[in-house]
Design an enzyme around this catalytic site. Structure first.
Site, PDB file in Angstrom:
ATOM      1  N   LYS A 132       0.836  -1.210   0.000  1.00 52.35           N
ATOM      2  CA  LYS A 132       0.000   0.000   0.000  1.00 52.35           C
ATOM      3  C   LYS A 132       0.869   1.258   0.000  1.00 52.35           C
ATOM      4  O   LYS A 132       2.080   1.185   0.232  1.00 52.35           O
ATOM      5  CB  LYS A 132      -0.950  -0.033   1.193  1.00 52.35           C
ATOM      6  CG  LYS A 132      -0.278  -0.158   2.521  1.00 52.35           C
ATOM      7  CD  LYS A 132      -1.285  -0.440   3.611  1.00 52.35           C
ATOM      8  CE  LYS A 132      -0.586  -0.437   4.956  1.00 52.35           C
ATOM      9  NZ  LYS A 132      -1.494  -0.315   6.068  1.00 52.35           N
ATOM     10  N   ARG A 179      -9.075  -0.976  16.066  1.00 49.30           N
ATOM     11  CA  ARG A 179      -9.113  -0.134  14.876  1.00 49.30           C
ATOM     12  C   ARG A 179     -10.115  -0.810  13.950  1.00 49.30           C
ATOM     13  O   ARG A 179     -11.304  -0.591  14.102  1.00 49.30           O
ATOM     14  CB  ARG A 179      -7.703  -0.004  14.278  1.00 49.30           C
ATOM     15  CG  ARG A 179      -7.578   1.111  13.289  1.00 49.30           C
ATOM     16  CD  ARG A 179      -6.157   1.280  12.767  1.00 49.30           C
ATOM     17  NE  ARG A 179      -5.639   0.092  12.109  1.00 49.30           N
ATOM     18  CZ  ARG A 179      -4.466   0.025  11.482  1.00 49.30           C
ATOM     19  NH1 ARG A 179      -3.684   1.084  11.454  1.00 49.30           N
ATOM     20  NH2 ARG A 179      -4.060  -1.088  10.903  1.00 49.30           N
ATOM     21  N   TYR A 189      16.586  30.011   7.471  1.00 43.45           N
ATOM     22  CA  TYR A 189      15.397  30.745   7.929  1.00 43.45           C
ATOM     23  C   TYR A 189      15.385  30.892   9.443  1.00 43.45           C
ATOM     24  O   TYR A 189      15.674  29.953  10.177  1.00 43.45           O
ATOM     25  CB  TYR A 189      14.131  29.995   7.504  1.00 43.45           C
ATOM     26  CG  TYR A 189      13.798  30.178   6.040  1.00 43.45           C
ATOM     27  CD1 TYR A 189      13.559  31.439   5.514  1.00 43.45           C
ATOM     28  CD2 TYR A 189      13.708  29.071   5.203  1.00 43.45           C
ATOM     29  CE1 TYR A 189      13.243  31.604   4.171  1.00 43.45           C
ATOM     30  CE2 TYR A 189      13.388  29.221   3.861  1.00 43.45           C
ATOM     31  CZ  TYR A 189      13.154  30.494   3.355  1.00 43.45           C
ATOM     32  OH  TYR A 189      12.851  30.649   2.041  1.00 43.45           O
ATOM     33  N   MET A 222      12.251  24.188   1.745  1.00 42.22           N
ATOM     34  CA  MET A 222      11.460  23.397   0.786  1.00 42.22           C
ATOM     35  C   MET A 222      12.356  22.593  -0.164  1.00 42.22           C
ATOM     36  O   MET A 222      12.081  21.438  -0.465  1.00 42.22           O
ATOM     37  CB  MET A 222      10.543  24.318  -0.028  1.00 42.22           C
ATOM     38  CG  MET A 222       9.611  23.548  -0.946  1.00 42.22           C
ATOM     39  SD  MET A 222       8.599  24.642  -1.955  1.00 42.22           S
ATOM     40  CE  MET A 222       7.512  25.356  -0.754  1.00 42.22           C
TER      41      MET A 222
HETATM   42  C1  LIG Z   1      -3.471  -5.385   7.955  1.00 40.98           C
HETATM   43  C2  LIG Z   1      -2.025  -5.114   7.792  1.00 40.98           C
HETATM   44  N1  LIG Z   1      -1.166  -6.132   7.713  1.00 40.98           N
HETATM   45  C3  LIG Z   1       0.164  -5.934   7.553  1.00 40.98           C
HETATM   46  C4  LIG Z   1       0.687  -4.673   7.498  1.00 40.98           C
HETATM   47  C5  LIG Z   1       2.178  -4.488   7.323  1.00 40.98           C
HETATM   48  O1  LIG Z   1       2.728  -3.875   8.449  1.00 40.98           O
HETATM   49  P1  LIG Z   1       4.313  -3.639   8.551  1.00 40.98           P
HETATM   50  O2  LIG Z   1       4.659  -2.629   7.519  1.00 40.98           O
HETATM   51  O3  LIG Z   1       4.516  -3.114   9.931  1.00 40.98           O
HETATM   52  O4  LIG Z   1       4.949  -4.953   8.297  1.00 40.98           O
HETATM   53  C6  LIG Z   1      -0.161  -3.575   7.586  1.00 40.98           C
HETATM   54  C7  LIG Z   1       0.391  -2.213   7.555  1.00 40.98           C
HETATM   55  O5  LIG Z   1       0.013  -1.324   8.220  1.00 40.98           O
HETATM   56  C8  LIG Z   1      -1.551  -3.804   7.738  1.00 40.98           C
HETATM   57  O6  LIG Z   1      -2.410  -2.785   7.832  1.00 40.98           O
END
Ligand SMILES: Cc1ncc(COP(=O)(O)O)c(C=O)c1O
Length: 365
Positions: free
Chosen positions: A36, A131, A262, A310
């Site tokens: 992701k 969560r 700055y 920046m």
């Molecule tokens: C459901 C789930 N599994 C696995 C992971 C992977 O976590 P990590 O990057 O700490 O290994 C995440 C990341 O947030 C997650 O949301």
């Protein structure tokens, strides 16, 4: 004259090596590689293509999953937050995407949908992180309805997520694992609990599917400082996939008492040379990196002085420095763990990696 601007060098061999090291940590499991947020800033499609042996990929948004399919990725892809609207269910079916179910709205939508083919569902239980996930007392209800639905492939994957796995001794994690075990141990479905930290620190959470994110990218998931982590044999074998670098675009001599940047927020005690590096928060370098944050110039650690701008940062090269305009500056990566920079910027490595902006050049090696 030609100077390198901010560049993220992505080392695909390091990624594959990390993948193999993680496999060796949990040898009898399948691996869902978490991609992701643009592969934690490393490039979604790039990382997926570099991991042909991953058993599945995990993403947070349907757009990410569709981008992977459009790029020709054929492995299973799991939406780690599930679908956001019932309309998406048909898209999931057509594109062979798997979904988490973590709430009643999703359960109802799946059970009521008219689908051409059934979906693979991962049922997420909240074992204590509070969560996402269904409450433990709802588990039988969800399990029964999903198991009976014509829209759901048999069998489910049962999963939960750990909130504190990055601490080796933590009662919350022990309780979460015990609850997961209590709810699922008599069931034959595949199970999944471990993120990176749990893969390393909580072997009893490995189950059938591990779900590494951060560790795949060569970053320690533990809360320790980089030094402590380096002392650990297994974790020290993983290596950074991203090295963020740029170059010196100015070297200036300043006199004791003069200020830099700055707000005149830093003043020098004695005559020195200041190096200006072409990277700043516009590239994703953290603005909150404190004075003293290390930067590697020609392989030597020098401290940031003055505020991060920046497009530039300023470093104290020292009075005797021989560094020149155009010389290489490494902000994190090989020989300078992003964990350490995160510590100086009072944040976590995940945030630094994800925050790399579009103007940063990518160089794949
Ligand atoms: C459901 C789930 N599994 C696995 C992971 C992977 O976590 P990590 O990057 O700490 O290994 C995440 C990341 O947030 C997650 O949301």
């Amino acid at each position: 004259m030609s100077f390198r601007t901010a560049t993220a060098v992505i080392d695909c061999q390091a990624l594959v090596d990390n993948f193999n090291i993680i496999k060796a940590m949990a040898p009898n499991t399948k691996m869902l590689a978490v991609l992701k947020a643009n592969g934690y800033g490393h490039g979604l499609e790039r990382i997926a293509k570099a991991l042909p042996l991953a058993d599945a990929f995990g993403v947070a948004r349907i757009d990410e999953a569709l981008a992977l399919r459009a790029a020709g990725i054929i492995q299973p892809i799991v939406l780690l937050e599930g679908f956001f609207s019932p309309d998406e269910l048909a898209i999931l079916a057509v594109n062979d995407l798997q979904t988490i179910v973590h709430n009643k709205e999703q359960l109802d939508a799946i059970c009521q949908a008219q689908l051409d083919r059934p979906l693979k569902v991962w049922l997420k239980i909240d074992t204590g992180m509070h969560r996402l996930g269904i409450n433990p007392d709802e588990f039988n209800h969800f399990y029964t309805l999903l198991s009976q639905s014509k829209n759901v492939q048999q069998s489910l994957v049962l999963m939960s997520h750990l909130g504190c796995a990055d601490e080796c001794n933590n009662d919350i994690t022990t309780t979460q694992i015990a609850l997961f075990e209590q709810l699922t141990s008599t069931l034959s479905e595949e199970k999944s609990l471990a993120n990176s930290a749990a893969i390393y620190a909580w072997p009893s959470a490995h189950y059938d599917w591990i779900r590494p994110g951060l560790m795949l990218y060569g970053v320690s998931p533990m809360q320790n400082t980089a030094e402590k982590v380096n002392a650990n044999e297994q974790l020290s074998k993983i290596s950074p996939v991203m090295t963020l670098q740029s170059s010196l675009i100015a070297v200036r001599e300043i006199t004791a008492g003069e200020t830099v940047g700055y707000g005149g927020a830093w003043s020098c005690q004695s005559n020195t040379k200041i190096g200006v590096v072409a990277i700043g928060y516009g590239d994703g370098y953290p603005r909150h990196a404190k004075n003293g944050t290390p930067v590697l110039i020609n392989g030597r650690r020098v401290p940031i002085v003055g505020r991060v701008s920046m497009d530039m940062i300023t470093v104290d090269l020292g009075f005797e420095a021989q560094d020149r305009v155009g010389d290489l500056a490494i902000l994190w990566g090989t020989n300078l763990p992003v964990e350490e920079i995160a510590h100086w910027a009072t944040t976590i490595p995940y945030e630094l990696l994800c925050n790399i902006t579009r103007r940063v050049q990518i160089e794949v090696i």
